[in-house]
Design a protein around this motif. Sequence first.
Motif: not given
Length: 457
Positions: A96-111
């Motif tokens: 969850w910490t990773f998700l809050t640190t990265n509030p937009t989709i990772v990688p950009p646009g989706g895998f």
Amino acid sequence: PESGNNIPDLLDEVKYELDWLLKMQNLNGGVYFKLTKQQFESFIMPNNDSGLRYIYQLSSTATGDFVAVMAKAARIFQPFDSVFANQCLNAAVLGWTFLTTNPTIVPPGGFVNPAGTVTGQYGDNNDSDERLWAAAELFETTGEVGYHNYFISNYNQSGLINSTQYWGNVKNFALLTYLNSQKSTSSETLKNSIRNSLINYCNTLRSRVTANGFGVVINPGEYSWGSNSDILNKALLLINAFEETSNNNYYEAAIFQLNYILGCNAHNLSFVTGIGTKSVRNPHHRPSASDGITDPVPGLLAGGPDQYLDDPLLQSLFNSSTPPALCYVDNVNSYASNEIAINWNAPLVFVLGYFNGEGISGIDNNTPKDFLLEQNFPNPFNPVTIIRYNLPNEAIVKIKVYDTLGSEVALLVNEKKDAGQHEIIFNANAFNLSSGVYFYKIETANYSTSKKMIYLR
């Protein structure tokens, strides 16, 4: 599985998969999307595959799913293995910490698969449903206000329960977890909204069941790759609707989906390997095809009819004029209709577990007030259908089947029956009947009626 270790054998099996998933988490909390070769493996046993495998990018969709699963695992394992439960919860919180640190989709646009990789891409450019599911499970496990606030702020971004869940949309899992929340701080108003959306959607599913000869919840146009999984995921929702309302109509609609999977379908075939007298024999499953054993690994769900003919074998056998439900072949080379997938088996396990366990305890077993002969279901049928009837008191019952000339062709019941709800499974093959219209009639000392049914071979 292990036995005698004070952990249910089913959870031992689950832990095997969870241990692997834990290895897919990076130190920053993110989870790698997949671990595969660039090309699909040959049909060999895993221990004979020496090909190079690659770990692909960190992914917020994978991380959201991981967080939800680990938070739920923490709750489930806590009574049996508190050390492992805490490990799962810590992993979930880190994710969850990773998700809050990265509030937009990772990688950009989706895998997206990099050049040279052809294994399953499972493209998903929207991670809002995975994040919502993660928050719902963390709230239910910890009760912490931050997770609750996130859920309340985001639960209705794409509506409530208005479609069926699958790997690309796990929103319903978040909503169902909240609907069943045991936390005192959960909102009853919000739960009512979710409940109403579930019931409305399941009413639509029920109307499909009653209009379909096999009682199945999908229509032409929806027999796509993995159609059997879609059917079982819809059954999962119907079961939840029954649990919320105690309305037997949802229960019956759900069990008809299981009937379809286990053989009440256009192929007269159980789509689960090793189950039934006629079941899938040649799944697109590498261990089953390469282990040197004639029978496939038991308990695997085949994907089912694919009207879009997404593999060369289906294209050689069928065309756009083929009825959608017939676009299936039990052949190892039909990956679009006979493939095996863990996410397809998941709703099968849920539905089987429900009907095998305590889930049916909510059925109303009160003595009926009146005599009733119900319409057989499915109707038309091939070759099996169910006939239900109610008796307000003990009676000697006769149920016979007649052809259109009035000749008796089958005697189904001829005995004293207790008051209550009863059902008969009628198999036309047992009486060597040909296709056509038949009538079934119930007679007691005080009641007599009949109904029409259609047998289509």
